[in-house]
Enzyme design. Structure first.
Site, mmCIF file in Angstrom:
data_model
loop_
_atom_site.group_PDB
_atom_site.id
_atom_site.type_symbol
_atom_site.label_atom_id
_atom_site.label_comp_id
_atom_site.label_asym_id
_atom_site.label_seq_id
_atom_site.Cartn_x
_atom_site.Cartn_y
_atom_site.Cartn_z
ATOM 1 N N ASP A 93 108.284 83.908 50.047
ATOM 2 C CA ASP A 93 108.409 83.617 48.612
ATOM 3 C C ASP A 93 108.825 82.151 48.452
ATOM 4 O OD1 ASP A 93 109.280 85.501 45.833
ATOM 5 O OD2 ASP A 93 109.723 83.364 45.951
ATOM 6 N N ASP A 145 103.188 82.841 44.323
ATOM 7 C CA ASP A 145 104.088 82.227 45.312
ATOM 8 C C ASP A 145 104.667 83.244 46.288
ATOM 9 O OD1 ASP A 145 106.060 83.565 43.770
ATOM 10 O OD2 ASP A 145 107.521 82.001 44.214
ATOM 11 N N GLU A 146 104.046 84.417 46.376
ATOM 12 C CA GLU A 146 104.701 85.495 47.110
ATOM 13 C C GLU A 146 103.679 86.378 47.825
ATOM 14 O OE1 GLU A 146 107.008 87.751 44.338
ATOM 15 O OE2 GLU A 146 107.351 89.348 45.775
HETATM 16 P P1 TTP Z 1 109.863 83.812 41.427
HETATM 17 O O1 TTP Z 1 109.463 83.790 42.868
HETATM 18 O O2 TTP Z 1 110.500 85.046 40.885
HETATM 19 O O3 TTP Z 1 110.871 82.627 41.123
HETATM 20 P P2 TTP Z 1 110.890 81.154 41.677
HETATM 21 O O4 TTP Z 1 109.877 80.940 42.750
HETATM 22 O O5 TTP Z 1 110.803 80.201 40.537
HETATM 23 O O6 TTP Z 1 112.335 81.021 42.256
HETATM 24 P P3 TTP Z 1 112.932 81.719 43.577
HETATM 25 O O7 TTP Z 1 111.831 82.525 44.194
HETATM 26 O O8 TTP Z 1 113.358 80.575 44.453
HETATM 27 O O9 TTP Z 1 114.067 82.553 43.103
HETATM 28 O O10 TTP Z 1 108.610 83.496 40.527
HETATM 29 C C1 TTP Z 1 107.605 82.579 40.933
HETATM 30 C C2 TTP Z 1 107.083 81.823 39.724
HETATM 31 O O11 TTP Z 1 106.614 82.730 38.760
HETATM 32 C C3 TTP Z 1 108.134 80.993 39.048
HETATM 33 O O12 TTP Z 1 108.265 79.697 39.620
HETATM 34 C C4 TTP Z 1 107.646 80.955 37.620
HETATM 35 C C5 TTP Z 1 106.897 82.254 37.443
HETATM 36 N N1 TTP Z 1 107.706 83.206 36.681
HETATM 37 C C6 TTP Z 1 107.528 83.283 35.307
HETATM 38 O O13 TTP Z 1 106.671 82.581 34.753
HETATM 39 N N2 TTP Z 1 108.313 84.147 34.589
HETATM 40 C C7 TTP Z 1 109.265 84.939 35.172
HETATM 41 O O14 TTP Z 1 109.966 85.701 34.470
HETATM 42 C C8 TTP Z 1 109.440 84.850 36.594
HETATM 43 C C9 TTP Z 1 110.479 85.717 37.273
HETATM 44 C C10 TTP Z 1 108.636 83.982 37.299
HETATM 45 MG MG MG Z 2 109.634 82.303 44.308
#
Ligand code: TTP
Ligand code: MG
Length: 405
Positions: free
Chosen positions: A21, A116-117
């Site tokens: 992730d 991203d995952e």
């Molecule tokens: P995440 O992987 O949940 O968050 P992140 O990568 O920003 O942070 P981290 O993993 O380090 O905690 O989500 C990936 C992307 O998805 C995030 O950059 C933006 C988008 N996203 C949204 O648009 N709305 C949301 O509610 C969430 C959770 C994520």
């Molecule tokens: Mg993330």
């Protein structure tokens, strides 16, 4: 964090799963591309002046209590000095494509769950490396080298544990849950970290005196099902680190397409052709993004009365260029459909450029129902193009042929 273990030590579980992730994904991409934002609170999302919400926040901004899904106006109150940016999805998709390619170098068993995952089953892997922790480190290094971004990874015998692990040491984390350490790993874990346990279930568990997975393990299966139904069974299993859900590889798209519904039904063939050129540009872009070339071009036409047809042409060679795609689509439109009324002779060959010009052209065409009936031609509300029969498709096609899909 990587625990030091001998690579020789056997992994005492049937599967090796890695969950990767990216860290603060959208915000990290923006900070990478605008170095002046490094080290600063950056918030990507909707407008703080309007009713927008936070998509994500850089780790600097998270210190102020800002998180995804929070109203952007609230984020602005918490951290007025933060830099607010609108999302640039094209950029994030580009990075996503690169990381997916990286994953594919390690294993074919990849389940992409978000831009991203992803989960990777590396039980069998292309590098024939036994130690999944070593693989996870290589993947992280590879991502960093090719994208200049950090990812966090979790390594475990199943998806559930790998997901929990990847989240534990963010950013730039690497947590390995060795099979023999599962109980110790889970015991202090707050139940709220279990996927599917939201505020309501969390509160219910709290009222039952269950705060951690350790508390959960002490309860009988029947007690959990009586309170949570079927989800009680999942809780029972997850508290023990049990999860046999497979890493599901979603099939690559069999076709790539795009379509446009017009604000006003079109009758002018020239205007339709101009739209087809624009649609072909988008399809060509997506083919390049996906690294695909295809042999079949399919035109979709929805008439004003909502009836719909598709017409296809397959050629011996794969194509991906916009002008080739539009050439075939226009040929199909002219020869295989009832679409449109030919533009008046004076307009033929006129220079129609862009969407608005196309709409202008449409308005100049006489909307004469009688003439329309005479010609047997129809107004069109939607046009679409897709390309399929990608490389590697076993279909052998030597000659140009037309067929209905
Ligand atoms: P995440 O992987 O949940 O968050 P992140 O990568 O920003 O942070 P981290 O993993 O380090 O905690 O989500 C990936 C992307 O998805 C995030 O950059 C933006 C988008 N996203 C949204 O648009 N709305 C949301 O509610 C969430 C959770 C994520
Ligand atoms: Mg993330």
């Amino acid at each position: 964090m990587k625990r030091s273990r001998s690579n020789e030590q056997a992994w005492k579980a049937p599967r090796k799963i890695i969950h990767v992730d990216m860290d603060a994904f959208y915000a990290a991409v923006e900070q990478r591309d605008r170095p002046e934002l490094k080290g600063k609170p950056v918030i990507v999302g909707g407008s703080p002046e309007g009713r927008g919400v936070v998509s994500t926040a850089s780790y600097e901004a998270r210190k102020f209590g800002i998180h995804s899904a929070m109203p952007a106006s609230q984020a602005k109150r918490l951290c007025p000095q933060a830099v607010f940016l609108r999302p640039d999805f094209q950029k994030y998709e580009n990075v996503s494509r690169i990381i997916r390619r990286i994953f594919g170098n390690y294993t074919a068993t990849v389940q992409t769950v978000a831009l991203d995952e992803a989960y990777l089953d590396v039980t069998q892997n292309k590098l024939r490396i036994n130690d999944p922790a070593e693989l996870a480190l290589l993947i992280k290094q590879n991502i960093c080298a090719l994208t200049k971004l950090t990812a966090s990874a979790g390594v475990a015998p199943n998806k559930f544990l790998a997901k929990i692990a990847s989240d534990m040491k963010k950013p730039d984390g690497l947590v390995v849950v060795y099979p023999e350490d599962i109980a110790t790993f889970l015991e202090p874990l707050p139940v709220r970290k279990i996927p599917g346990v939201g505020p309501v279930t969390g509160e219910k568990l709290h009222r039952l005196g269950i705060e951690t997975c350790g508390d959960l393990v002490a309860r009988l299966r029947e007690e959990l099902t009586s309170h949570f139904g079927k989800f009680g069974l999942d809780l029972y299993d997850m508290a023990r680190g049990l999860d046999d859900s497979p890493v599901i590889v979603y099939a690559a798209p069999q076709q790539i397409g795009n379509e446009t519904t017009f604000e006003k039904d079109l009758l002018d063939l020239k205007a339709m052709e101009e739209h087809l050129r624009e649609i072909a540009e988008i399809v060509a872009e997506r083919l390049v993004e996906e690294g695909r070339r295809g042999r079949t071009v399919t035109l979709k036409v929805k008439y004003a009365d909502f009836s719909q047809i598709t017409r296809s042409v397959t050629q011996p060679e794969e194509i991906s260029a916009a002008d080739e795609i539009s050439k075939h689509a226009i040929f199909l439109l002219r020869t295989k459909t009832d679409a449109g009324y030919p533009a008046p002779a004076a307009r033929d060959g006129s220079d129609i450029g862009g969407r608005s010009a196309a709409r202008r052209a449409d308005r100049t065409v006489p909307d004469d129902q009688a003439a329309n009936r005479r010609s047997g031609r129809k107004k069109v509300r939607l046009l679409g193009i897709s390309v399929s029969h990608f490389e590697g498709n076993p279909l052998k096609q030597k000659q140009l042929e037309f067929f209905k899909v």
